[in-house]
Design an enzyme around this catalytic site. Structure first.
Site, PDB file in Angstrom:
ATOM      1  N   ASP A  20       0.859  -1.184   0.000  1.00 16.85           N
ATOM      2  CA  ASP A  20       0.000   0.000   0.000  1.00 16.85           C
ATOM      3  C   ASP A  20       0.897   1.237   0.000  1.00 16.85           C
ATOM      4  O   ASP A  20       1.652   1.465   0.950  1.00 16.85           O
ATOM      5  CB  ASP A  20      -0.868  -0.049   1.270  1.00 16.85           C
ATOM      6  CG  ASP A  20      -1.756   1.163   1.434  1.00 16.85           C
ATOM      7  OD1 ASP A  20      -1.669   2.105   0.629  1.00 16.85           O
ATOM      8  OD2 ASP A  20      -2.539   1.170   2.396  1.00 16.85           O
TER       9      ASP A  20
ATOM     10  N   ASN B 162      -6.974  12.221 -11.477  1.00 12.26           N
ATOM     11  CA  ASN B 162      -7.734  12.591 -12.687  1.00 12.26           C
ATOM     12  C   ASN B 162      -7.475  14.051 -12.994  1.00 12.26           C
ATOM     13  O   ASN B 162      -6.885  14.769 -12.185  1.00 12.26           O
ATOM     14  CB  ASN B 162      -9.225  12.285 -12.521  1.00 12.26           C
ATOM     15  CG  ASN B 162      -9.788  12.906 -11.256  1.00 12.26           C
ATOM     16  OD1 ASN B 162      -9.767  14.126 -11.089  1.00 12.26           O
ATOM     17  ND2 ASN B 162     -10.251  12.066 -10.339  1.00 12.26           N
TER      18      ASN B 162
ATOM     19  N   GLY C 276      -9.814   3.973  -6.083  1.00 12.86           N
ATOM     20  CA  GLY C 276      -8.499   3.369  -6.271  1.00 12.86           C
ATOM     21  C   GLY C 276      -7.437   3.980  -5.380  1.00 12.86           C
ATOM     22  O   GLY C 276      -7.685   4.335  -4.225  1.00 12.86           O
ATOM     23  N   VAL C 277      -6.239   4.111  -5.938  1.00 14.23           N
ATOM     24  CA  VAL C 277      -5.127   4.631  -5.149  1.00 14.23           C
ATOM     25  C   VAL C 277      -5.352   6.108  -4.792  1.00 14.23           C
ATOM     26  O   VAL C 277      -4.950   6.559  -3.714  1.00 14.23           O
ATOM     27  CB  VAL C 277      -3.782   4.382  -5.883  1.00 14.23           C
ATOM     28  CG1 VAL C 277      -3.636   5.215  -7.128  1.00 14.23           C
ATOM     29  CG2 VAL C 277      -2.623   4.595  -4.931  1.00 14.23           C
ATOM     30  N   ASP C 278      -6.016   6.838  -5.675  1.00 11.28           N
ATOM     31  CA  ASP C 278      -6.343   8.255  -5.421  1.00 11.28           C
ATOM     32  C   ASP C 278      -7.200   8.371  -4.157  1.00 11.28           C
ATOM     33  O   ASP C 278      -6.920   9.190  -3.267  1.00 11.28           O
ATOM     34  CB  ASP C 278      -7.102   8.789  -6.648  1.00 11.28           C
ATOM     35  CG  ASP C 278      -7.171  10.300  -6.716  1.00 11.28           C
ATOM     36  OD1 ASP C 278      -6.496  10.969  -5.901  1.00 11.28           O
ATOM     37  OD2 ASP C 278      -7.905  10.813  -7.582  1.00 11.28           O
TER      38      ASP C 278
ATOM     39  N   SER D 110      -2.707   4.294 -14.350  1.00 11.28           N
ATOM     40  CA  SER D 110      -3.678   3.930 -15.411  1.00 11.28           C
ATOM     41  C   SER D 110      -4.063   2.454 -15.465  1.00 11.28           C
ATOM     42  O   SER D 110      -4.865   2.074 -16.325  1.00 11.28           O
ATOM     43  CB  SER D 110      -3.173   4.354 -16.812  1.00 11.28           C
ATOM     44  OG  SER D 110      -3.380   5.719 -17.031  1.00 11.28           O
TER      45      SER D 110
ATOM     46  N   GLY E 171      -5.762   0.654 -13.370  1.00 14.42           N
ATOM     47  CA  GLY E 171      -6.986   0.289 -12.668  1.00 14.42           C
ATOM     48  C   GLY E 171      -8.189   0.716 -13.490  1.00 14.42           C
ATOM     49  O   GLY E 171      -8.415   0.220 -14.600  1.00 14.42           O
ATOM     50  N   VAL E 172      -8.929   1.691 -12.960  1.00 18.46           N
ATOM     51  CA  VAL E 172     -10.143   2.184 -13.620  1.00 18.46           C
ATOM     52  C   VAL E 172      -9.860   2.658 -15.048  1.00 18.46           C
ATOM     53  O   VAL E 172     -10.701   2.499 -15.943  1.00 18.46           O
ATOM     54  CB  VAL E 172     -10.735   3.358 -12.795  1.00 18.46           C
ATOM     55  CG1 VAL E 172     -11.894   4.019 -13.514  1.00 18.46           C
ATOM     56  CG2 VAL E 172     -11.190   2.867 -11.432  1.00 18.46           C
TER      57      VAL E 172
HETATM   58  N1  AR6 Z   1      -1.375   1.491  -3.054  1.00 15.62           N
HETATM   59  C1  AR6 Z   1      -0.775   1.224  -4.233  1.00 15.62           C
HETATM   60  N2  AR6 Z   1      -1.456   0.944  -5.365  1.00 15.62           N
HETATM   61  C2  AR6 Z   1      -2.808   0.918  -5.284  1.00 15.62           C
HETATM   62  C3  AR6 Z   1      -3.525   1.180  -4.084  1.00 15.62           C
HETATM   63  C4  AR6 Z   1      -2.734   1.491  -2.922  1.00 15.62           C
HETATM   64  N3  AR6 Z   1      -3.291   1.785  -1.751  1.00 15.62           N
HETATM   65  N4  AR6 Z   1      -4.848   1.081  -4.339  1.00 15.62           N
HETATM   66  C5  AR6 Z   1      -4.965   0.739  -5.640  1.00 15.62           C
HETATM   67  N5  AR6 Z   1      -3.755   0.641  -6.216  1.00 15.62           N
HETATM   68  P1  AR6 Z   1      -6.459   3.274 -10.149  1.00 15.62           P
HETATM   69  P2  AR6 Z   1      -6.066   4.671 -12.718  1.00 15.62           P
HETATM   70  C6  AR6 Z   1      -3.379   0.306  -7.601  1.00 15.62           C
HETATM   71  O1  AR6 Z   1      -7.809   2.823 -10.580  1.00 15.62           O
HETATM   72  O2  AR6 Z   1      -6.292   3.411 -13.454  1.00 15.62           O
HETATM   73  C7  AR6 Z   1      -9.364   7.193  -9.648  1.00 15.62           C
HETATM   74  O3  AR6 Z   1     -10.721   7.237  -9.326  1.00 15.62           O
HETATM   75  C8  AR6 Z   1      -4.357  -0.569  -8.375  1.00 15.62           C
HETATM   76  O4  AR6 Z   1      -4.111  -1.947  -8.108  1.00 15.62           O
HETATM   77  O5  AR6 Z   1      -6.303   3.783  -8.761  1.00 15.62           O
HETATM   78  O6  AR6 Z   1      -4.912   5.545 -13.117  1.00 15.62           O
HETATM   79  C9  AR6 Z   1      -8.801   8.556 -10.040  1.00 15.62           C
HETATM   80  O7  AR6 Z   1      -9.467   9.612  -9.385  1.00 15.62           O
HETATM   81  C10 AR6 Z   1      -4.033  -0.217  -9.820  1.00 15.62           C
HETATM   82  O8  AR6 Z   1      -3.089  -1.127 -10.362  1.00 15.62           O
HETATM   83  O9  AR6 Z   1      -5.889   4.459 -11.121  1.00 15.62           O
HETATM   84  C11 AR6 Z   1      -9.011   8.590 -11.506  1.00 15.62           C
HETATM   85  O10 AR6 Z   1     -10.301   9.057 -11.837  1.00 15.62           O
HETATM   86  C12 AR6 Z   1      -3.351   1.158  -9.723  1.00 15.62           C
HETATM   87  O11 AR6 Z   1      -3.339   1.497  -8.339  1.00 15.62           O
HETATM   88  C13 AR6 Z   1      -8.863   7.156 -11.926  1.00 15.62           C
HETATM   89  O12 AR6 Z   1      -9.181   6.366 -10.779  1.00 15.62           O
HETATM   90  C14 AR6 Z   1      -4.046   2.234 -10.485  1.00 15.62           C
HETATM   91  O13 AR6 Z   1      -5.460   2.068 -10.401  1.00 15.62           O
HETATM   92  C15 AR6 Z   1      -7.445   6.825 -12.333  1.00 15.62           C
HETATM   93  O14 AR6 Z   1      -7.394   5.501 -12.816  1.00 15.62           O
END
Ligand code: AR6
Length: 181
Positions: free
Chosen positions: A10, A24, A32-34, A122, A124-125
């Site tokens: 994490d 975003n 997600g991570v955000d 990028s 994740g979502v």
């Molecule tokens: N620590 C490390 N990595 C993580 C964690 C954490 N605590 N939680 C999730 N991940 P995403 P995106 C990983 O969806 O695709 C948001 O709503 C997860 O496994 O967070 O760039 C923003 O506001 C994945 O591989 O980011 C944007 O609107 C990675 O983080 C949008 O999502 C990225 O997934 C950005 O989408």
């Protein structure tokens, strides 16, 4: 060259100078991570993000901005805006993802950070296939470090994988790079 490390965990728990958030373009927080970063950092970071948007407008895909890190153990958060795979398509997504890593490293170096940890931007979502994002992340960081050696404060770069799939493909990409060099 600064060591490039891959860990699973994490990103909000890491004691590094900079963590890189997958944000975003409106820096409005999200899932997600955000979501995890803003939840752990507290409201001051979102206030800073709003101030940046008020002054500069929305952030371009591939660009990065720096805020403080609120209650996190990190000193700064670099918020980078990754490409949306379905919207940008494979070729532009690859270029824009490269820009995310490069602009984040530039921003971290600019503030004088010695260590930086990236989330898997990028993947994740935003739907960037993990097996395609991994070699871009690894080669972009390695190239940046080679090009900026002697000219940057950065000494340690960590790629943080939350999920098993990213941990597998990112470690594979690092191994592939080692065998090519
Ligand atoms: N620590 C490390 N990595 C993580 C964690 C954490 N605590 N939680 C999730 N991940 P995403 P995106 C990983 O969806 O695709 C948001 O709503 C997860 O496994 O967070 O760039 C923003 O506001 C994945 O591989 O980011 C944007 O609107 C990675 O983080 C949008 O999502 C990225 O997934 C950005 O989408």
């Amino acid at each position: 060259m600064a060591p490039l490390e891959v860990i699973q965990g994490d990103i909000t728990t890491l004691t590094v100078d900079v963590i890189v958030n997958a944000a975003n373009s409106s820096l409005a927080g999200g899932g997600g991570v955000d979501g995890a970063i803003h939840a752990a950092a507290g409201p001051t970071v979102l206030e800073e993000c709003r101030g940046i948007i008020d002054q500069e407008g929305s952030c371009a895909t591939g660009s990065s901005v720096v805020t403080s890190a609120g209650k996190l153990p990190a000193k700064w958060i670099v918020h980078t805006v990754g490409p949306i795979w379905e919207r940008h398509g494979p070729a532009d997504s690859a270029t824009l993802l490269t820009n995310c890593y490069t602009s984040s490293l530039d921003a971290a170096s600019y503030v004088g950070a010695t260590s930086i940890a990236f989330s898997a931007i990028s993947t994740g979502v935003y739907g960037f296939p993990k097996e395609l994002a991994a070699p871009i992340a690894v080669s972009t960081v390695a190239t940046w470090l080679q090009e900026n050696l002697g000219d940057t404060t950065l000494q340690d770069v960590t790629l943080v994988c939350f999920d098993d799939d990213n941990f597998r493909v990112i470690r594979q990409a690092v191994n592939d790079l080692k065998h090519r060099t």
